[in-house]
Design a protein around this motif. Structure first.
Motif, mmCIF file in Angstrom:
data_model
loop_
_atom_site.group_PDB
_atom_site.id
_atom_site.type_symbol
_atom_site.label_atom_id
_atom_site.label_comp_id
_atom_site.label_asym_id
_atom_site.label_seq_id
_atom_site.Cartn_x
_atom_site.Cartn_y
_atom_site.Cartn_z
ATOM 1 N N GLN A 107 -2.292 -12.787 10.646
ATOM 2 C CA GLN A 107 -3.002 -11.676 11.286
ATOM 3 C C GLN A 107 -2.251 -10.369 11.033
ATOM 4 O OE1 GLN A 107 -3.369 -12.816 15.405
ATOM 5 N NE2 GLN A 107 -4.842 -14.436 14.961
ATOM 6 N N PHE A 108 -0.914 -10.445 11.087
ATOM 7 C CA PHE A 108 -0.105 -9.255 10.792
ATOM 8 C C PHE A 108 -0.293 -8.846 9.334
ATOM 9 C CE2 PHE A 108 3.473 -6.678 9.661
ATOM 10 C CZ PHE A 108 3.834 -6.007 10.815
ATOM 11 N N ARG A 109 -0.303 -9.815 8.434
ATOM 12 C CA ARG A 109 -0.503 -9.508 7.017
ATOM 13 C C ARG A 109 -1.848 -8.832 6.791
ATOM 14 N NH1 ARG A 109 -1.652 -14.092 2.655
ATOM 15 N NH2 ARG A 109 -3.551 -14.038 3.907
ATOM 16 N N ASP A 110 -2.892 -9.326 7.444
ATOM 17 C CA ASP A 110 -4.209 -8.702 7.320
ATOM 18 C C ASP A 110 -4.179 -7.270 7.833
ATOM 19 O OD1 ASP A 110 -5.183 -11.061 6.285
ATOM 20 O OD2 ASP A 110 -6.094 -11.744 8.157
ATOM 21 N N ALA A 111 -3.469 -7.044 8.931
ATOM 22 C CA ALA A 111 -3.356 -5.692 9.486
ATOM 23 C C ALA A 111 -2.641 -4.767 8.510
ATOM 24 C CB ALA A 111 -2.607 -5.734 10.814
ATOM 25 N N TYR A 112 -1.605 -5.282 7.856
ATOM 26 C CA TYR A 112 -0.904 -4.485 6.838
ATOM 27 C C TYR A 112 -1.853 -4.117 5.710
ATOM 28 C CZ TYR A 112 1.223 -4.406 2.195
ATOM 29 O OH TYR A 112 1.503 -4.129 0.888
ATOM 30 N N LEU A 113 -2.621 -5.080 5.222
ATOM 31 C CA LEU A 113 -3.545 -4.821 4.115
ATOM 32 C C LEU A 113 -4.616 -3.805 4.515
ATOM 33 C CD1 LEU A 113 -3.961 -8.460 2.745
ATOM 34 C CD2 LEU A 113 -2.660 -6.585 1.713
ATOM 35 N N ARG A 155 9.175 0.596 18.644
ATOM 36 C CA ARG A 155 8.698 -0.314 17.614
ATOM 37 C C ARG A 155 7.298 0.084 17.168
ATOM 38 N NH1 ARG A 155 8.949 -3.291 13.187
ATOM 39 N NH2 ARG A 155 7.675 -5.172 13.243
ATOM 40 N N TYR A 156 6.442 0.415 18.111
ATOM 41 C CA TYR A 156 5.057 0.781 17.812
ATOM 42 C C TYR A 156 5.002 1.966 16.849
ATOM 43 C CZ TYR A 156 0.330 2.581 18.612
ATOM 44 O OH TYR A 156 -0.942 3.057 18.451
ATOM 45 N N LEU A 157 5.749 3.020 17.158
ATOM 46 C CA LEU A 157 5.712 4.209 16.314
ATOM 47 C C LEU A 157 6.451 4.014 14.997
ATOM 48 C CD1 LEU A 157 6.162 7.021 18.989
ATOM 49 C CD2 LEU A 157 4.085 6.396 17.774
ATOM 50 N N SER A 158 7.473 3.164 14.988
ATOM 51 C CA SER A 158 8.256 2.967 13.766
ATOM 52 C C SER A 158 7.468 2.246 12.676
ATOM 53 C CB SER A 158 9.534 2.180 14.076
ATOM 54 O OG SER A 158 9.266 0.812 14.304
ATOM 55 N N LEU A 159 6.392 1.556 13.044
ATOM 56 C CA LEU A 159 5.608 0.818 12.048
ATOM 57 C C LEU A 159 4.983 1.736 10.999
ATOM 58 C CD1 LEU A 159 3.794 -1.829 14.298
ATOM 59 C CD2 LEU A 159 5.513 -2.289 12.534
ATOM 60 N N GLU A 160 4.906 3.029 11.298
ATOM 61 C CA GLU A 160 4.278 3.966 10.375
ATOM 62 C C GLU A 160 5.226 4.456 9.282
ATOM 63 O OE1 GLU A 160 2.486 7.186 12.460
ATOM 64 O OE2 GLU A 160 1.499 5.897 13.935
ATOM 65 N N TYR A 161 6.521 4.132 9.394
ATOM 66 C CA TYR A 161 7.511 4.731 8.506
ATOM 67 C C TYR A 161 8.131 3.721 7.541
ATOM 68 C CZ TYR A 161 7.200 8.584 11.835
ATOM 69 O OH TYR A 161 6.743 9.588 12.634
ATOM 70 N N ASP A 162 8.569 4.246 6.372
ATOM 71 C CA ASP A 162 9.387 3.517 5.405
ATOM 72 C C ASP A 162 8.771 2.186 4.973
ATOM 73 O OD1 ASP A 162 11.044 5.645 5.795
ATOM 74 O OD2 ASP A 162 12.708 4.511 6.613
ATOM 75 N N ASN A 164 7.126 0.106 6.496
ATOM 76 C CA ASN A 164 7.499 -0.896 7.495
ATOM 77 C C ASN A 164 6.487 -2.038 7.579
ATOM 78 O OD1 ASN A 164 8.652 -2.223 9.685
ATOM 79 N ND2 ASN A 164 9.043 -0.346 10.819
ATOM 80 N N LEU A 165 5.214 -1.720 7.494
ATOM 81 C CA LEU A 165 4.197 -2.768 7.592
ATOM 82 C C LEU A 165 4.346 -3.791 6.462
ATOM 83 C CD1 LEU A 165 0.908 -0.909 8.605
ATOM 84 C CD2 LEU A 165 2.277 -2.443 10.013
ATOM 85 N N ARG A 166 4.535 -3.305 5.244
ATOM 86 C CA ARG A 166 4.644 -4.218 4.101
ATOM 87 C C ARG A 166 5.902 -5.081 4.201
ATOM 88 N NH1 ARG A 166 7.481 -4.484 -0.401
ATOM 89 N NH2 ARG A 166 8.422 -2.420 -0.040
ATOM 90 N N VAL A 167 7.038 -4.433 4.474
ATOM 91 C CA VAL A 167 8.301 -5.170 4.547
ATOM 92 C C VAL A 167 8.280 -6.163 5.703
ATOM 93 C CG1 VAL A 167 10.797 -4.973 4.861
ATOM 94 C CG2 VAL A 167 9.579 -3.290 3.461
ATOM 95 N N TYR A 194 15.986 -9.005 9.103
ATOM 96 C CA TYR A 194 14.828 -8.207 9.510
ATOM 97 C C TYR A 194 15.176 -7.252 10.646
ATOM 98 C CZ TYR A 194 10.340 -6.797 11.298
ATOM 99 O OH TYR A 194 9.299 -6.037 11.736
ATOM 100 N N MET A 195 15.950 -7.705 11.626
ATOM 101 C CA MET A 195 16.336 -6.833 12.730
ATOM 102 C C MET A 195 17.192 -5.676 12.240
ATOM 103 S SD MET A 195 14.748 -7.901 15.303
ATOM 104 C CE MET A 195 15.474 -6.612 16.318
ATOM 105 N N LYS A 196 18.043 -5.923 11.244
ATOM 106 C CA LYS A 196 18.845 -4.837 10.665
ATOM 107 C C LYS A 196 17.945 -3.828 9.960
ATOM 108 C CE LYS A 196 23.352 -7.097 10.034
ATOM 109 N NZ LYS A 196 23.129 -8.248 10.918
ATOM 110 N N PHE A 197 16.944 -4.345 9.238
ATOM 111 C CA PHE A 197 15.993 -3.450 8.571
ATOM 112 C C PHE A 197 15.250 -2.579 9.579
ATOM 113 C CE2 PHE A 197 11.390 -3.019 7.805
ATOM 114 C CZ PHE A 197 11.415 -2.050 6.814
ATOM 115 N N SER A 198 14.703 -3.193 10.625
ATOM 116 C CA SER A 198 13.925 -2.429 11.608
ATOM 117 C C SER A 198 14.807 -1.427 12.345
ATOM 118 C CB SER A 198 13.219 -3.358 12.597
ATOM 119 O OG SER A 198 14.156 -4.088 13.366
#
Length: 225
Positions: A107-113, A155-162, A164-167, A194-198
């Motif tokens: 479901q997350f992958r679909d949201a990213y796409l 976390r919610y706002l950070s999804l828009e940067y770098d 983030n959704l794809r990674v 992953y936690m280090k990346f986020s």
């Protein structure tokens, strides 16, 4: 009634309707929800226990602000706790729980796409809910739920940067593969990476994220006017 108000205000704080440092005016909230000021105070005290709001003597309740240093400390704690949760999930979860976790990952992958941040956010925390359910430790669940209440808005706002959704999607797919194989060591390695990346995304974009929170506040006030 107070519980319903708590859940709504928690969601509003996470989504930026109320931003760090903003005063939670009891009278306004009572009018908004059509309840007594006592009910609002009870709800705010519950949010205070999760450190989502802070009571300032003689001034009232304010949405808790987190400095970059406090946020990075929190992310380090999250890394340690989630490494335990995911590892124990890989070891202890039922096949049905693993199946549900996999559904959340896709479901997350679909949201990213679809580039749908809201859908991704919901899938992300549906996944972590399953992980908490299957990790087999009530104490760990309690600790993580408390800290995630504070972390979700960032976390919610950070999804828009770098990207983030794809990674994030890539990490989640790799995680569920490791979990399906009951590979505890690989699962722990992946979740730590992953936690280090986020955390890096948050550190890099902290000023942009806090600025966006303030913009959200200004927009909300304009709408009210």
């Amino acid at each position: 009634m107070s519980e319903s108000i708590v859940q709504q205000l928690k969601e509003d704080i996470i989504k930026g309707v109320y931003v760090p440092g903003e005063r939670m005016k009891i009278l306004d909230l009572a009018k908004r929800f059509g309840v007594s000021q006592t009910s609002v105070r009870e709800a705010l005290k519950v949010l205070q226990k999760s450190d989502l709001v802070t009571e300032v003597p003689h001034k009232g309740y304010f949405v808790t602000e987190l400095s970059l240093e406090e946020l990075m400390d929190m992310w380090k704690i999250k890394e340690e706790l989630w490494s335990l949760a995911f590892s124990w999930f890989a070891e202890r979860a039922t096949n049905e729980q693993i199946k549900r976790a996999k559904e959340c990952v896709y479901q997350f992958r679909d949201a990213y796409l679809e580039n749908d941040v809201d859908k991704a956010f919901e899938a992300n925390f549906a996944l972590t809910d399953v992980i908490l359910e299957g990790c087999g430790s009530r104490k760990l669940v309690s600790l993580l739920q408390s800290i995630e209440d504070q972390a979700k808005r960032y976390r919610y706002l950070s999804l828009e940067y770098d990207d983030n959704l794809r990674v994030s999607s890539q990490y989640f797919v790799e995680l569920i593969r490791a979990i399906e194989k009951r590979n505890v060591r690989k699962t722990e390695q992946l979740i730590r990476e992953y936690m280090k990346f986020s955390g890096t995304v948050l550190r890099k974009n902290y000023d942009k994220i806090t600025s966006k929170m303030k913009e959200s506040q200004a927009i909300q006030r304009f709408i009210k006017i």
